[in-house]
Write a protein that holds these residues in place. Structure first.
Motif, mmCIF file in Angstrom:
data_model
loop_
_atom_site.group_PDB
_atom_site.id
_atom_site.type_symbol
_atom_site.label_atom_id
_atom_site.label_comp_id
_atom_site.label_asym_id
_atom_site.label_seq_id
_atom_site.Cartn_x
_atom_site.Cartn_y
_atom_site.Cartn_z
ATOM 1 N N THR A 54 0.857 -1.177 0.000
ATOM 2 C CA THR A 54 0.000 0.000 0.000
ATOM 3 C C THR A 54 0.895 1.229 0.000
ATOM 4 N N ARG A 55 0.298 2.391 -0.100
ATOM 5 C CA ARG A 55 1.098 3.617 -0.064
ATOM 6 C C ARG A 55 1.925 3.674 1.217
ATOM 7 N N ASP A 56 1.297 3.337 2.348
ATOM 8 C CA ASP A 56 2.024 3.378 3.613
ATOM 9 C C ASP A 56 3.089 2.293 3.688
ATOM 10 N N GLY A 57 2.800 1.113 3.140
ATOM 11 C CA GLY A 57 3.795 0.050 3.103
ATOM 12 C C GLY A 57 4.982 0.434 2.249
ATOM 13 N N PHE A 58 4.702 1.043 1.114
ATOM 14 C CA PHE A 58 5.782 1.528 0.260
ATOM 15 C C PHE A 58 6.638 2.531 1.020
ATOM 16 N N SER A 59 5.984 3.469 1.697
ATOM 17 C CA SER A 59 6.712 4.497 2.434
ATOM 18 C C SER A 59 7.582 3.879 3.519
ATOM 19 N N LEU A 60 7.045 2.928 4.276
ATOM 20 C CA LEU A 60 7.832 2.253 5.308
ATOM 21 C C LEU A 60 9.062 1.579 4.718
ATOM 22 N N LEU A 61 8.869 0.888 3.610
ATOM 23 C CA LEU A 61 9.968 0.137 3.006
ATOM 24 C C LEU A 61 11.056 1.055 2.468
ATOM 25 N N VAL A 62 10.673 2.020 1.664
ATOM 26 C CA VAL A 62 11.693 2.805 0.969
ATOM 27 C C VAL A 62 12.339 3.874 1.837
ATOM 28 N N MET A 63 11.801 4.100 3.037
ATOM 29 C CA MET A 63 12.485 5.017 3.938
ATOM 30 C C MET A 63 13.911 4.544 4.200
ATOM 31 N N GLY A 64 14.128 3.244 4.096
ATOM 32 C CA GLY A 64 15.458 2.686 4.321
ATOM 33 C C GLY A 64 16.353 2.737 3.099
ATOM 34 N N PHE A 65 15.792 3.033 1.940
ATOM 35 C CA PHE A 65 16.597 3.145 0.724
ATOM 36 C C PHE A 65 17.225 4.535 0.706
ATOM 37 N N ASN A 66 18.432 4.657 0.131
ATOM 38 C CA ASN A 66 19.057 5.966 0.067
ATOM 39 C C ASN A 66 19.771 6.175 -1.258
ATOM 40 N N GLY A 67 20.265 7.357 -1.441
ATOM 41 C CA GLY A 67 20.935 7.725 -2.679
ATOM 42 C C GLY A 67 20.046 8.584 -3.549
ATOM 43 N N GLU A 68 20.662 9.166 -4.579
ATOM 44 C CA GLU A 68 19.942 10.083 -5.471
ATOM 45 C C GLU A 68 18.794 9.384 -6.196
ATOM 46 N N LYS A 69 19.047 8.185 -6.703
ATOM 47 C CA LYS A 69 17.998 7.465 -7.418
ATOM 48 C C LYS A 69 16.841 7.135 -6.473
ATOM 49 N N ALA A 70 17.150 6.738 -5.258
ATOM 50 C CA ALA A 70 16.105 6.431 -4.278
ATOM 51 C C ALA A 70 15.246 7.667 -4.007
ATOM 52 N N LEU A 71 15.872 8.816 -3.828
ATOM 53 C CA LEU A 71 15.132 10.043 -3.586
ATOM 54 C C LEU A 71 14.225 10.371 -4.769
ATOM 55 N N HIS A 72 14.756 10.238 -5.979
ATOM 56 C CA HIS A 72 13.971 10.510 -7.191
ATOM 57 C C HIS A 72 12.724 9.621 -7.240
ATOM 58 N N PHE A 73 12.910 8.330 -6.983
ATOM 59 C CA PHE A 73 11.774 7.421 -7.057
ATOM 60 C C PHE A 73 10.813 7.594 -5.900
ATOM 61 N N LYS A 74 11.289 7.936 -4.737
ATOM 62 C CA LYS A 74 10.384 8.199 -3.610
ATOM 63 C C LYS A 74 9.416 9.310 -3.991
ATOM 64 N N ILE A 75 9.948 10.358 -4.561
ATOM 65 C CA ILE A 75 9.102 11.481 -4.975
ATOM 66 C C ILE A 75 8.121 11.043 -6.064
ATOM 67 N N LYS A 76 8.584 10.270 -7.047
ATOM 68 C CA LYS A 76 7.699 9.810 -8.124
ATOM 69 C C LYS A 76 6.583 8.919 -7.598
ATOM 70 N N TYR A 77 6.895 8.007 -6.683
ATOM 71 C CA TYR A 77 5.870 7.122 -6.137
ATOM 72 C C TYR A 77 4.854 7.901 -5.303
ATOM 73 N N ILE A 78 5.317 8.846 -4.520
ATOM 74 C CA ILE A 78 4.390 9.664 -3.744
ATOM 75 C C ILE A 78 3.447 10.400 -4.680
ATOM 76 N N GLU A 79 3.969 10.983 -5.742
ATOM 77 C CA GLU A 79 3.139 11.690 -6.718
ATOM 78 C C GLU A 79 2.155 10.737 -7.394
ATOM 79 N N ALA A 80 2.611 9.536 -7.721
ATOM 80 C CA ALA A 80 1.738 8.568 -8.399
ATOM 81 C C ALA A 80 0.613 8.102 -7.485
ATOM 82 N N PHE A 81 0.922 7.835 -6.230
ATOM 83 C CA PHE A 81 -0.129 7.407 -5.288
ATOM 84 C C PHE A 81 -1.130 8.529 -5.055
ATOM 85 N N ASN A 82 -0.655 9.756 -5.018
ATOM 86 C CA ASN A 82 -1.564 10.884 -4.772
ATOM 87 C C ASN A 82 -2.401 11.182 -6.006
#
Length: 100
Positions: free
Chosen positions: A72-100
């Motif tokens: 779910t959106r919250d599950g995704f957020s929990l999981l990727v909070m542990g991912f890091n780096g520029e690519k991770a940040l880019h995709f975190k923003i894209k997924y948040i935008e897509a879920f919204n």
């Protein structure tokens, strides 16, 4: 990287993304994404993890059934909070935008 498709699905009225999609977009092995999810689940057995991670199966190209999780959106957020780096940040923003 700017026009990548993010595959968010409506599963029984809940917006979810497959752990395979997460693995692909974050360039991680699917087995490692599964392990990360299962580590989160095992760390707190009192939590209702179904609101975050839904166990599912898919068939690969050979027809073999394999495990995946639908996040779910919250599950995704929990999981990727542990991912890091520029690519991770880019995709975190894209997924948040897509879920919204």
């Amino acid at each position: 990287m700017e026009n990548e498709l993010i595959n968010i699905e409506n599963k029984n009225g809940v917006m979810v993304v497959s752990s395979r999609e997460v693995a692909n977009n974050f360039e991680k092995e699917h087995s490692k994404v599964i392990r990360s999810i299962e580590n989160l689940i095992q760390n707190d057995s009192s939590q209702n993890w179904l609101q975050y991670f839904i166990l599912n199966n898919y068939k690969d190209s050979s027809g073999k059934s394999n495990k995946e999780y639908l996040l779910t959106r919250d599950g995704f957020s929990l999981l990727v909070m542990g991912f890091n780096g520029e690519k991770a940040l880019h995709f975190k923003i894209k997924y948040i935008e897509a879920f919204n």
